[in-house]
Design an enzyme around this catalytic site. Structure first.
Site, mmCIF file in Angstrom:
data_model
loop_
_atom_site.group_PDB
_atom_site.id
_atom_site.type_symbol
_atom_site.label_atom_id
_atom_site.label_comp_id
_atom_site.label_asym_id
_atom_site.label_seq_id
_atom_site.Cartn_x
_atom_site.Cartn_y
_atom_site.Cartn_z
ATOM 1 N N PHE A 1 0.833 -1.217 0.000
ATOM 2 C CA PHE A 1 0.000 0.000 0.000
ATOM 3 C C PHE A 1 0.865 1.264 0.000
ATOM 4 O O PHE A 1 1.784 1.386 0.806
ATOM 5 C CB PHE A 1 -0.905 -0.013 1.248
ATOM 6 C CG PHE A 1 -1.655 1.275 1.449
ATOM 7 C CD1 PHE A 1 -2.824 1.528 0.746
ATOM 8 C CD2 PHE A 1 -1.176 2.249 2.319
ATOM 9 C CE1 PHE A 1 -3.507 2.723 0.927
ATOM 10 C CE2 PHE A 1 -1.859 3.441 2.502
ATOM 11 C CZ PHE A 1 -3.020 3.689 1.808
ATOM 12 N N HIS A 2 0.579 2.180 -0.908
ATOM 13 C CA HIS A 2 1.310 3.458 -0.917
ATOM 14 C C HIS A 2 0.417 4.563 -1.450
ATOM 15 O O HIS A 2 -0.317 4.379 -2.414
ATOM 16 C CB HIS A 2 2.620 3.363 -1.725
ATOM 17 C CG HIS A 2 2.456 2.881 -3.125
ATOM 18 N ND1 HIS A 2 2.181 1.566 -3.438
ATOM 19 C CD2 HIS A 2 2.525 3.533 -4.318
ATOM 20 C CE1 HIS A 2 2.099 1.426 -4.753
ATOM 21 N NE2 HIS A 2 2.297 2.612 -5.310
#
Ligand code: ZN
Length: 167
Positions: free
Chosen positions: A120-121
């Site tokens: 996740f980013h």
């Protein structure tokens, strides 16, 4: 027989440039390994901020958890709070440093989204009133090109200074 893997979009390589052969690029950055280009500018306990190696615009940052999370629904409530806090700090840093006219903020999630990294980013992409185009270059406009190593040092300083001011 049609095999389901035929429908999985290719994850090989970035749109531009070669991808390091590691399980997770962002986990490598968290662990500060030399297998990846390290563009870290700031970190708190649950999150890290890094320059994007292939920026869409000057000042393009990524914020991601220091633990490997793929689904945003797996973030714990206290991580969501921390994410918002670090996002606000990063927006302040970019506003102060680059004076953008706006931002695109968001994440790509899942195979069909165009995400090339499963960890996740969150992308913070500053937008400028006159993003340079071909006609600007012909007209002799100044192109913003910054040395990433200088940029990292300077953005780090901005983070530390603003963090101090806000606490
Ligand atoms: Zn990871």
């Amino acid at each position: 027989m049609i095999r389901s893997h035929l429908f999985v979009p290719s994850k090989r390589g970035y749109a531009r440039g070669e991808r390091p052969k590691v399980d997770c690029i962002l986990c490598e950055i968290v662990a500060q390994r030399d297998t990846v280009t390290r563009l870290e500018v700031y970190r708190t306990e649950p999150f890290l901020v890094s320059l994007n190696i292939h920026p869409y615009t000057t000042g393009h940052l990524m914020i991601f958890p220091t633990r490997h999370v793929e689904d945003p629904r797996d973030l714990k409530p206290k991580e969501v709070t921390a994410l918002h806090k670090i996002q606000c700090l990063a927006l302040d840093v970019l506003t102060q440093r680059y004076r953008p006219a706006g931002f695109n903020v968001g994440y790509n999630y899942g195979d069909a989204s165009g995400a090339s990294i499963s960890h996740f980013h969150l992308h913070l992409v500053p937008r400028y009133p006159r993003e340079i185009g071909f006609m600007d270059i012909l007209g002799g406009a100044k192109i913003m090109v910054e040395d990433p190593s200088e940029m990292i040092a300077e953005i780090r300083q901005h983070f530390l200074r603003l963090e101090k001011e806000q606490n």
